[in-house]
Design a protein around this motif. Sequence first.
Motif, PDB file in Angstrom:
ATOM      1  N   SER A  20       0.839  -1.206   0.000  1.00 23.67           N
ATOM      2  CA  SER A  20       0.000   0.000   0.000  1.00 23.67           C
ATOM      3  C   SER A  20       0.869   1.249   0.000  1.00 23.67           C
ATOM      4  N   GLN A  21       1.959   1.225   0.835  1.00 22.71           N
ATOM      5  CA  GLN A  21       2.850   2.383   0.888  1.00 22.71           C
ATOM      6  C   GLN A  21       3.521   2.611  -0.467  1.00 22.71           C
ATOM      7  N   THR A  22       3.892   1.495  -1.110  1.00 21.21           N
ATOM      8  CA  THR A  22       4.565   1.589  -2.409  1.00 21.21           C
ATOM      9  C   THR A  22       3.622   2.181  -3.462  1.00 21.21           C
ATOM     10  N   LEU A  23       2.351   1.709  -3.446  1.00 22.63           N
ATOM     11  CA  LEU A  23       1.356   2.232  -4.399  1.00 22.63           C
ATOM     12  C   LEU A  23       1.104   3.711  -4.166  1.00 22.63           C
ATOM     13  N   CYS A  24       1.035   4.125  -2.896  1.00 27.98           N
ATOM     14  CA  CYS A  24       0.810   5.547  -2.589  1.00 27.98           C
ATOM     15  C   CYS A  24       1.969   6.391  -3.084  1.00 27.98           C
ATOM     16  N   LEU A  25       3.186   5.888  -2.851  1.00 27.34           N
ATOM     17  CA  LEU A  25       4.372   6.619  -3.293  1.00 27.34           C
ATOM     18  C   LEU A  25       4.379   6.761  -4.809  1.00 27.34           C
ATOM     19  N   CYS A  26       4.026   5.682  -5.512  1.00 29.72           N
ATOM     20  CA  CYS A  26       3.982   5.735  -6.980  1.00 29.72           C
ATOM     21  C   CYS A  26       2.943   6.747  -7.458  1.00 29.72           C
ATOM     22  N   LEU A  27       1.768   6.740  -6.766  1.00 30.77           N
ATOM     23  CA  LEU A  27       0.708   7.682  -7.160  1.00 30.77           C
ATOM     24  C   LEU A  27       1.160   9.126  -6.965  1.00 30.77           C
ATOM     25  N   ILE A  28       1.842   9.388  -5.836  1.00 28.72           N
ATOM     26  CA  ILE A  28       2.353  10.738  -5.563  1.00 28.72           C
ATOM     27  C   ILE A  28       3.338  11.159  -6.641  1.00 28.72           C
ATOM     28  N   LEU A  29       4.237  10.235  -7.019  1.00 23.93           N
ATOM     29  CA  LEU A  29       5.241  10.547  -8.045  1.00 23.93           C
ATOM     30  C   LEU A  29       4.581  10.824  -9.387  1.00 23.93           C
ATOM     31  N   VAL A  30       3.546  10.028  -9.707  1.00 22.93           N
ATOM     32  CA  VAL A  30       2.833  10.239 -10.969  1.00 22.93           C
ATOM     33  C   VAL A  30       2.159  11.601 -10.981  1.00 22.93           C
ATOM     34  N   LEU A  31       1.475  11.933  -9.847  1.00 23.12           N
ATOM     35  CA  LEU A  31       0.799  13.231  -9.772  1.00 23.12           C
ATOM     36  C   LEU A  31       1.790  14.378  -9.838  1.00 23.12           C
ATOM     37  N   PHE A  32       2.920  14.208  -9.139  1.00 26.14           N
ATOM     38  CA  PHE A  32       3.946  15.256  -9.162  1.00 26.14           C
ATOM     39  C   PHE A  32       4.476  15.437 -10.571  1.00 26.14           C
ATOM     40  N   ASP A  33       4.739  14.300 -11.242  1.00 25.81           N
ATOM     41  CA  ASP A  33       5.276  14.390 -12.603  1.00 25.81           C
ATOM     42  C   ASP A  33       4.261  15.032 -13.545  1.00 25.81           C
ATOM     43  N   SER A  34       2.945  14.695 -13.320  1.00 28.09           N
ATOM     44  CA  SER A  34       1.912  15.279 -14.156  1.00 28.09           C
ATOM     45  C   SER A  34       1.835  16.784 -13.948  1.00 28.09           C
ATOM     46  N   ASP A  35       1.848  17.220 -12.660  1.00 29.36           N
ATOM     47  CA  ASP A  35       1.803  18.648 -12.370  1.00 29.36           C
ATOM     48  C   ASP A  35       3.034  19.341 -12.914  1.00 29.36           C
ATOM     49  N   HIS A  36       4.192  18.701 -12.705  1.00 26.49           N
ATOM     50  CA  HIS A  36       5.443  19.296 -13.184  1.00 26.49           C
ATOM     51  C   HIS A  36       5.413  19.429 -14.703  1.00 26.49           C
ATOM     52  N   HIS A  37       4.864  18.434 -15.381  1.00 22.95           N
ATOM     53  CA  HIS A  37       4.776  18.498 -16.847  1.00 22.95           C
ATOM     54  C   HIS A  37       3.869  19.640 -17.281  1.00 22.95           C
ATOM     55  N   LEU A  38       2.739  19.792 -16.580  1.00 24.83           N
ATOM     56  CA  LEU A  38       1.818  20.864 -16.933  1.00 24.83           C
ATOM     57  C   LEU A  38       2.458  22.219 -16.710  1.00 24.83           C
ATOM     58  N   ASP A  39       3.168  22.376 -15.568  1.00 22.95           N
ATOM     59  CA  ASP A  39       3.833  23.643 -15.288  1.00 22.95           C
ATOM     60  C   ASP A  39       4.891  23.924 -16.325  1.00 22.95           C
ATOM     61  N   HIS A  40       5.638  22.899 -16.679  1.00 21.43           N
ATOM     62  CA  HIS A  40       6.702  23.069 -17.665  1.00 21.43           C
ATOM     63  C   HIS A  40       6.113  23.468 -19.009  1.00 21.43           C
ATOM     64  N   HIS A  41       4.993  22.854 -19.351  1.00 21.63           N
ATOM     65  CA  HIS A  41       4.352  23.180 -20.628  1.00 21.63           C
ATOM     66  C   HIS A  41       3.863  24.621 -20.606  1.00 21.63           C
ATOM     67  N   HIS A  42       3.312  25.055 -19.460  1.00 21.05           N
ATOM     68  CA  HIS A  42       2.799  26.420 -19.350  1.00 21.05           C
ATOM     69  C   HIS A  42       3.942  27.425 -19.409  1.00 21.05           C
ATOM     70  N   THR A  43       5.070  27.071 -18.795  1.00 19.73           N
ATOM     71  CA  THR A  43       6.179  28.017 -18.708  1.00 19.73           C
ATOM     72  C   THR A  43       6.957  28.081 -20.005  1.00 19.73           C
ATOM     73  N   ASP A  44       7.236  26.901 -20.579  1.00 23.40           N
ATOM     74  CA  ASP A  44       8.134  26.864 -21.730  1.00 23.40           C
ATOM     75  C   ASP A  44       7.402  26.762 -23.065  1.00 23.40           C
ATOM     76  N   GLY A  45       6.126  26.424 -23.041  1.00 20.81           N
ATOM     77  CA  GLY A  45       5.393  26.303 -24.296  1.00 20.81           C
ATOM     78  C   GLY A  45       5.212  27.667 -24.944  1.00 20.81           C
ATOM     79  N   VAL A  46       5.624  27.780 -26.203  1.00 21.36           N
ATOM     80  CA  VAL A  46       5.538  29.049 -26.917  1.00 21.36           C
ATOM     81  C   VAL A  46       4.273  29.044 -27.768  1.00 21.36           C
ATOM     82  N   PRO A  47       3.370  29.994 -27.577  1.00 17.41           N
ATOM     83  CA  PRO A  47       2.134  30.018 -28.368  1.00 17.41           C
ATOM     84  C   PRO A  47       2.415  30.330 -29.829  1.00 17.41           C
TER      85      PRO A  47
END
Length: 431
Positions: free
Chosen positions: A5-32
């Motif tokens: 259960s702890q391992t699954l929670c950690l994986c979920l947190i990492l996935v969510l963090f990576d998803s948020d980080h990807h969205l932020d990166h896209h917002h910051t570096d994406g050129v319209p």
Amino acid sequence: MKLLSQTLCLCLILVLFDSDHHLDHHHTDGVPDRCEGKGLEMDAVAVNEEGVPYFFHDHHLFKGFHGKAEMSNETFPELDDHVHVDAAFRMHYEDSDDHDHMFFFFKDKVLSYYQHKLEDGYPKPISEVFPGIPDHVDAAVECPKPECDEDSVIVFKGGDMYHYDVKTKAVTSKNLQNLPSCTSAFRFMEHYYCFHGHQFTKFDPKTGDMHINYTKNAQDYFMRCSTFDSNSDHVEREQCSRVHLDAITSDNAGDIYAFRGHHYLHKDDATDALKAESIESAFKELHSEVDAVFSYEGHLHMIKDDNVFVYKVGEPHTHLDGYPKTVKEELGFEHADHIDAAFVCNDQHIAHIIIDDKIYDVDMKASPRVPTNERPMGVLKHVDAAMCGSTGVKAIVGNHFYHFDSVMLMVAAKALPEQHRVSQELFGCDH
């Protein structure tokens, strides 16, 4: 089981963090891309002191009618992530202490720049600089006399339009009934445009009334794109576009060929009929982006980068064997990085070549051809395109052209002659 259960929670947190980080990166570096789809909604539009339009979208800035976006704070350092431009305009009244200052509205504040440098004491409250103008405005545009009753600034918020008298600081307001809610406003070639979404509407600056049946796609008229909406009227777009021409010429029959980006406009001299097509459809070897063109003995000499392409005028135009040749081979220029304009007058055999602020002569009957008679362009410091006919030379700068009776008078001129509108007077655009 607990470890799983702890391992699954950690994986979920990492996935969510990576998803948020990807969205932020896209917002910051994406050129319209203002040419993608039907175009972008612009938050503000203004011209700089050189007359170059600045289009603001989110935290990005587009300079001119084509080219990629850059971060707004590369030009205006204070426009950082905490400043979202709501409206912008350039104060262009010589009697004002703020002549040629650019103003940016954001929330309840205003910034003032002169020559791209923030003025001391700014930002200031809007109420201090423009008393009577509300906070959180949607759009703003300058309006000189007599286009407005007095030198004014027009401000839009919701369905209301405010006129701010620059001299007296008096404010009048009006509720607008038929004009869409403007996200930005723009004065261009003495006309006034309300941008809303990816469209724009022409309006009367005194009354705010919308011109009947005048809602257009901004991408068609204020952007230079390689592709357009399938519903775009190609002839009207090229006829009425506000984007400057890359090249223009008239052939022996008096027909005009005007090139802009990926498209060209052909005007038949005998009938005044207009035809717009992609450059590649008629001049497939060129593809697009012509630098200069001139007509000589029934042929179009088309310059692109360091090459010259020659086509025999006809239906279809015929590309001559042996071309392209280099600019050095064809015209004798050793180091010409970019030719701005070229033209031949009437039945003469001298090609006049404009590079930066100088003009050269090339004798087309000579072999080998060499540039001669270098001289400065006089009052014209830059030319986008030029052509010559029986009435003289037309030198095109931006959206206007200047008429000179001869090349000699153009070079010798001490003052600019009357401005003429390219879209209206060369191509008959009525709006």
